[in-house]
Design a protein around this motif. Structure first.
Motif, PDB file in Angstrom:
ATOM      1  N   THR A 478      63.262  28.423  -1.608  1.00 60.66           N
ATOM      2  CA  THR A 478      64.202  27.646  -1.613  1.00 60.66           C
ATOM      3  C   THR A 478      65.620  28.399  -2.380  1.00 60.66           C
ATOM      4  O   THR A 478      66.650  27.630  -2.951  1.00 60.66           O
ATOM      5  N   LEU A 479      65.488  29.612  -2.641  1.00 55.67           N
ATOM      6  CA  LEU A 479      66.446  30.484  -3.191  1.00 55.67           C
ATOM      7  C   LEU A 479      66.865  30.270  -4.769  1.00 55.67           C
ATOM      8  O   LEU A 479      67.722  30.771  -5.067  1.00 55.67           O
ATOM      9  N   GLN A 480      65.722  29.698  -5.527  1.00 57.69           N
ATOM     10  CA  GLN A 480      65.880  29.505  -6.814  1.00 57.69           C
ATOM     11  C   GLN A 480      65.382  30.676  -7.566  1.00 57.69           C
ATOM     12  O   GLN A 480      64.401  31.116  -7.290  1.00 57.69           O
ATOM     13  N   ILE A 518      70.424  22.804  -1.323  1.00 55.83           N
ATOM     14  CA  ILE A 518      71.213  21.921  -2.464  1.00 55.83           C
ATOM     15  C   ILE A 518      71.518  20.636  -2.130  1.00 55.83           C
ATOM     16  O   ILE A 518      71.305  19.551  -3.065  1.00 55.83           O
ATOM     17  N   ARG A 519      72.082  20.534  -0.978  1.00 51.87           N
ATOM     18  CA  ARG A 519      72.240  19.014  -0.777  1.00 51.87           C
ATOM     19  C   ARG A 519      71.230  18.007  -0.649  1.00 51.87           C
ATOM     20  O   ARG A 519      71.145  17.112  -0.634  1.00 51.87           O
ATOM     21  N   ARG A 520      70.141  18.730  -0.308  1.00 49.06           N
ATOM     22  CA  ARG A 520      69.029  17.794   0.187  1.00 49.06           C
ATOM     23  C   ARG A 520      68.144  17.890  -1.276  1.00 49.06           C
ATOM     24  O   ARG A 520      67.156  17.345  -1.380  1.00 49.06           O
ATOM     25  N   GLY A 521      68.453  18.535  -2.434  1.00 45.59           N
ATOM     26  CA  GLY A 521      67.882  18.616  -3.741  1.00 45.59           C
ATOM     27  C   GLY A 521      66.250  19.123  -3.733  1.00 45.59           C
ATOM     28  O   GLY A 521      65.680  18.910  -4.474  1.00 45.59           O
ATOM     29  N   VAL A 522      66.123  20.290  -2.901  1.00 39.49           N
ATOM     30  CA  VAL A 522      65.172  20.951  -2.944  1.00 39.49           C
ATOM     31  C   VAL A 522      65.185  22.206  -3.367  1.00 39.49           C
ATOM     32  O   VAL A 522      66.039  22.961  -3.643  1.00 39.49           O
TER      33      VAL A 522
END
Length: 522
Positions: A478-480, A518-522
């Motif tokens: 998720t690119l974190q 980001i918009r889905r909070g994942v």
């Protein structure tokens, strides 16, 4: 000047513009997009696609030298764009969806959620396919995205003869971007460009139409020195970035209330992470940087598409106008492959950037084929040269350190010569200017390649995403960024392996996916 935002995107390039535009669709959040280079608004040097070759080694180019190469061209420069839109404002705008097999390999290797079935909807979301091309309305193509993709169709009689020659040697004219991977075939390129010849870059498509959004702040000319960090909690949290103002005289800190997204590319991205203490611990200590997160994969796994050159004097006048001068793609993959290992770009202009120092003859009336290794096995590194953000990093691609790449490139020169010898090109092919008919053995051809090869300017994969337990993958699927909170990476550096086609549109897709996460909070 406002300095606190919900989201801070460091790097206004191919992916960063997509992230900023999509996040700022929510009127309740304030987004800041930071670009070290100038704006491209109203700048014909950038917007006119036919002028793209003027940008190499210009003021719009970070122009990175590479470390001395044992098996490659140590004189080579890596063009990285210094302008809003990043390399999508600086390249030849060749537009491909990644082959299904490439994306499925990403997912199978630990980048869960990045299979073709999961990525293709985001290609559709970003593009509008125009101009009545025979494949523009193929199943699944986008119809209302911000990026215009169309087929080059310029009147180029040499290019038309080239396609006939390819057919004569078993490389049929084959449509691109239909959902079927082309391993052997040729055609006019698709490009992300408007019908008037201007770019449909990440900046023109995502940012220009939204510059009046009150919740989107675009800072051009501001260069990031390092990421800012809060270490008071149980885990370090990235809180934004420390910038240098355009006059370089003072520092400015911008703060992200929610998240910071690093979109600085495969060279400057790992550089900024390492300057901020996120990288290989031993290397950070060597240059005097305190280690925040020991992330050995930062700056590793550098991949690229090395490119050779076969150039001929043309027997007839070449075109004097073109959409972008590099209009045909040829895939000549080895038998039994599901993705191509060899690709050519056809150029209707001289491309003597790397041969003149060795005395190879050139001419204003030439055309060329540039074989490139699409699945190169040689991998390199990006390292800091010092702790000073002004200093250029050490870029070491280690070109042709793997025998596979040598073999493919030698075969590429031989295939280019086979195409040139086909009957359809008999009225066009004059003297072979480079490498020249005197070079015929594998050893002679590789010596020419080693001295003169270029790149397709596709450095990638230096901050790759992967499974949580993969220490060489600094980024999650998720690119974190692992080991810190509040930071994601969205650009070509997160690719686990470089795709086997030009990666610009895939980099935009990565930006689309980052905003969606980001918009889905994942």
């Amino acid at each position: 000047m406002e300095t606190e935002f919900d989201y801070v995107i460091v790097g206004g390039g191919t992916a960063g513009c997509a992230v900023a535009a999509r996040l700022s669709e929510d009127a309740d959040v304030h987004v800041c997009l930071i670009e070290a280079g100038p704006s491209d608004v109203g700048d014909d040097a950038i917007l006119d696609l036919s002028r793209w070759m003027e940008l190499l080694e210009s003021g719009y180019d970070w122009d990175y030298p590479i470390e001395p190469q044992e098996s490659g061209n140590s004189w080579m420069r890596h063009a990285r764009a210094k302008v809003l839109g990043g390399c999508s404002s600086h390249n030849s705008a060749i537009a491909y969806w990644a082959p299904r097999e490439n994306l499925d390999d990403w997912a199978a290797g630990g980048a869960t959620g990045w299979s073709a079935d999961e990525c293709y909807p985001f290609y559709r979301k970003l593009e509008t396919a125009l101009d009545g091309a025979e494949h523009a309305d193929a199943p699944g193509r986008g119809t209302d995205g911000p990026v215009t993709i169309r087929t080059v169709g310029d009147q180029d009689p040499c290019g038309e003869a080239l396609l006939r020659a390819c057919e004569q040697v078993g490389l049929p004219t084959t449509p691109f971007n239909t959902g079927r991977t082309v391993v052997r075939g040729a055609n006019w390129f698709q490009v992300n460009a408007n019908p008037d010849g201007t770019r449909s870059s990440a900046s023109t498509a995502y940012i220009h139409p939204n510059l009046d959004r009150p919740n989107l702040t675009v800072l051009t000319g501001y260069r990031a020195e390092k990421l800012t960090i809060d270490t008071s909690g149980p885990r370090p949290r990235i809180t934004g970035a420390r910038l240098r103002t355009p006059d370089q005289r003072r520092a400015l800190e911008v703060t992200a209330r929610r998240e910071t997204v690093l979109s600085a590319g495969a060279i400057d991205g790992p550089k900024l992470l390492m300057l901020s203490g996120i990288g290989p611990a031993e290397h950070l200590r060597e240059v005097g940087i305190e280690v925040l997160v020991d992330a050995p994969g930062v700056g590793e796994n550098l991949q690229d598409h090395p490119e050779g050159l076969v150039q001929w004097e043309a027997l007839q006048p070449m075109p004097t106008a073109s959409t972008q001068w590099w209009q045909i793609g040829i895939f000549a993959g080895s038998e039994g492959r599901t993705t191509p290992d060899l690709m050519f770009h056809y150029g209707s202009v001289p491309f003597d950037l790397n041969i003149v120092r060795y005395g190879y003859p050139t001419s204003e009336n030439t055309f060329c084929l540039t074989p490139n290794v699409t699945g190169a096995q040689s991998k390199g590194t990006v390292r800091l040269s010092s702790r000073d953000f002004h200093d250029k990093p050490k870029v070491d691609p280690r070109y042709f350190s793997h025998d596979h790449d040598r073999e493919v490139m030698i075969r590429g020169i031989r295939v280019a010569r086979e195409i040139a010898a086909a009957p359809a090109l008999a009225d066009w092919v004059g003297k072979e200017l480079a490498p020249g008919e005197q070079d015929s053995t594998d050893e002679e051809l590789f010596e020419y390649i080693r001295k003169t090869h270029n790149t397709v300017y596709h450095p990638s994969c230096t901050v790759k995403m992967g499974a949580e337990d993969d220490r060489m993958a600094p980024v999650t699927p998720t690119l974190q960024v692992k080991g810190v909170d509040g930071l994601r990476v969205a650009d070509g550096s997160v690719m686990p392996d470089l795709i086997t086609v030009n990666p610009c549109i895939t980099t935009m897709m990565i930006g689309e996916r980052c905003a969606d996460f980001i918009r889905r909070g994942v």
